[in-house]
Design an enzyme around this catalytic site. Sequence first.
Site, short mmCIF file in Angstrom:
data_model
loop_
_atom_site.label_atom_id
_atom_site.label_comp_id
_atom_site.label_asym_id
_atom_site.label_seq_id
_atom_site.Cartn_x
_atom_site.Cartn_y
_atom_site.Cartn_z
N CYS A 160 0.90 -1.38 -0.19
CA CYS A 160 0.11 0.03 -0.12
C CYS A 160 0.87 1.30 0.03
O CYS A 160 1.45 1.56 -1.09
CB CYS A 160 -0.91 0.02 0.88
N HIS A 172 -3.65 -5.18 1.25
CA HIS A 172 -3.47 -5.75 2.37
C HIS A 172 -4.02 -7.25 2.66
O HIS A 172 -4.97 -7.52 2.09
CB HIS A 172 -4.09 -4.83 3.59
#
Length: 447
Positions: A327, A409
Site C-alpha cells: 500500500c 493488505h
Amino acid sequence: MYNISILGTSSDAGKSTITFVIAKIIQDLGYSVAPFKAQNVSNNAKVADDNSEISIAQYFQAEVLNIPTSYHINPILLKSGQKSSASLIVNGKTVTTKDVREYYRDLDMLKPAVKEAFEYLDNRYDCVVCEGAGSPVELNLMDKDLSNIYIATEFNTKIILVADIEKGGVFASIWGVYNLLPKQLRDNVIGVIVNKFRGDLTLFDEGIRIIEEEFKIPVLGVLPYIPFNLGFEDSQSLINYKQKSNLNAKRVGVIAYPTMSNYNDFEALIANPNISLEFIHNNINLASFDQIILAGSKLVIKDLKWLKEIGLFEQLKSLDIEILGICGGYQMMFKQIIDQDAIEAEQPTTIDGLGFIDDNIIFKRDKIVKRGEYHLFGKDIKGFEIHHGISKKYPLFYEKKSIKGTFVHGLFDDKEFEQYKLKTIDKFVETMKSKLDIDGIINSLYI
C-alpha cells in the site's frame, strides 16, 4: 439484558482485549453479542463486509465472535492527518479532514450517527459490549466524550472497569476513576478487572481485599499478563509482541515509519517460526536482512520524507535483496508521487520516490476502499484496499526480479494462519475465563 461498557482506569489498560474476551464468554453461554466502539483513533483500519472503513480493533472483535462486520460497530474513526488535523470517517466513509479543536467543537453533530449505530446493534443482539477510550474521567473533556460517558449515560450500560497493574498506581487509578464518575455511572459499575498481572496471582490477595472491603468495588478477576500477537491496533503492539523463531529463520525487516499503518499485516509473519521479524525505526544496516518490507502508511509523503531524512532512502536504493512494498510502501517505490489536490500535503506537492517502478502515483480525492479476492505473486488471497494513490500502469501490483509491491493488505494471511488464530483466541479466552467471576458478571446484567 443490559449492555456493557468496558472502561479503562487509564489508557492502554487492555480494553480492546477485555472487550472481546467478555463478549466471547457471553456468546459461548448462548447469547448473541456484538462489539462496539463509538469513536476510535487509529491508523489501523480494515474494510468491513459492507465495504466501510472501520478500526482494526472492532473488526477483530467481530471476527472473534464470527459475526458480520459493518460501520455500526465503529461509526466514528479518526486517522492522523497533517499537523493537528485528523481524517474524519463517519459510518465507514471519509467525510473531511478536521483540526482536532474543530472536531471537539462540532462533536454533538456526530452523536446521531453514534446513536443510530448503537441502536442498530441493540435491536439485533442480546448484548452489546462497548469499548471505552482512554480514561472516562478526563474532567476537562467529559462533555466531549463519545465512547465512555455518552454511551454509558445515554444507553444506561452496566460498567466494568479495567485497571492495568503493570503501570503501577493501580489502587489510585481504580479509586480515582470510580469516585470521579457521575453518580448514575458509579451505580452501574459491576466491578473491576485487574489486568496484566505478572507472577503469582495469590500475591494480590491483599489487594483484592483492599479494593472490595475498603473501596467497596467488587473485583471480577485478576488476569495474568499473556502476550497476544493478534489484533494489532497501535504502536504499542510493536513493543509488546513475542516471537519464537527457528535458528535458521528468514530475517525480515519492516520499516516502521512515523505514521506506519496496518500493523496487523504482519501478524501472520510473527506467528511463523520460519520468519524472524524486526521492526526498523532508525538507520540501521539493512543488508543483514533477507527481505525488507515497506509497510502501509497513513501519510505516505511524510513517511517518504522521513526515509530520506534518516538515511534509509539511500540504503534502500542500493540494496540487492528482496524488497516488498504494501500500500503506502508500494507507492513509495514509484518514480514520483504527485499530490496536486493536497490530499496529504498542505499544498500541491510532487516528491521523488525510490524509482523502482516505471510509473508515477497520482493522489485522487476519492479514496479507494474495497475488499475482494486477489491473485498476487502466485497465490490467491482475500484482502482489501484503502488508498488515495493510483497507478495507471500498475493499478494493483508490480513484480520484477527482487522488487515486489501491491496496494492490497492481507498478503500473508492463509488457511494455516487462520487456524492459528482460532486456536490462539480459544486458548487465550479460556485462560482468562478461568480467572473471571463469570456468574457475577452475568447476574449483574439482569439487575
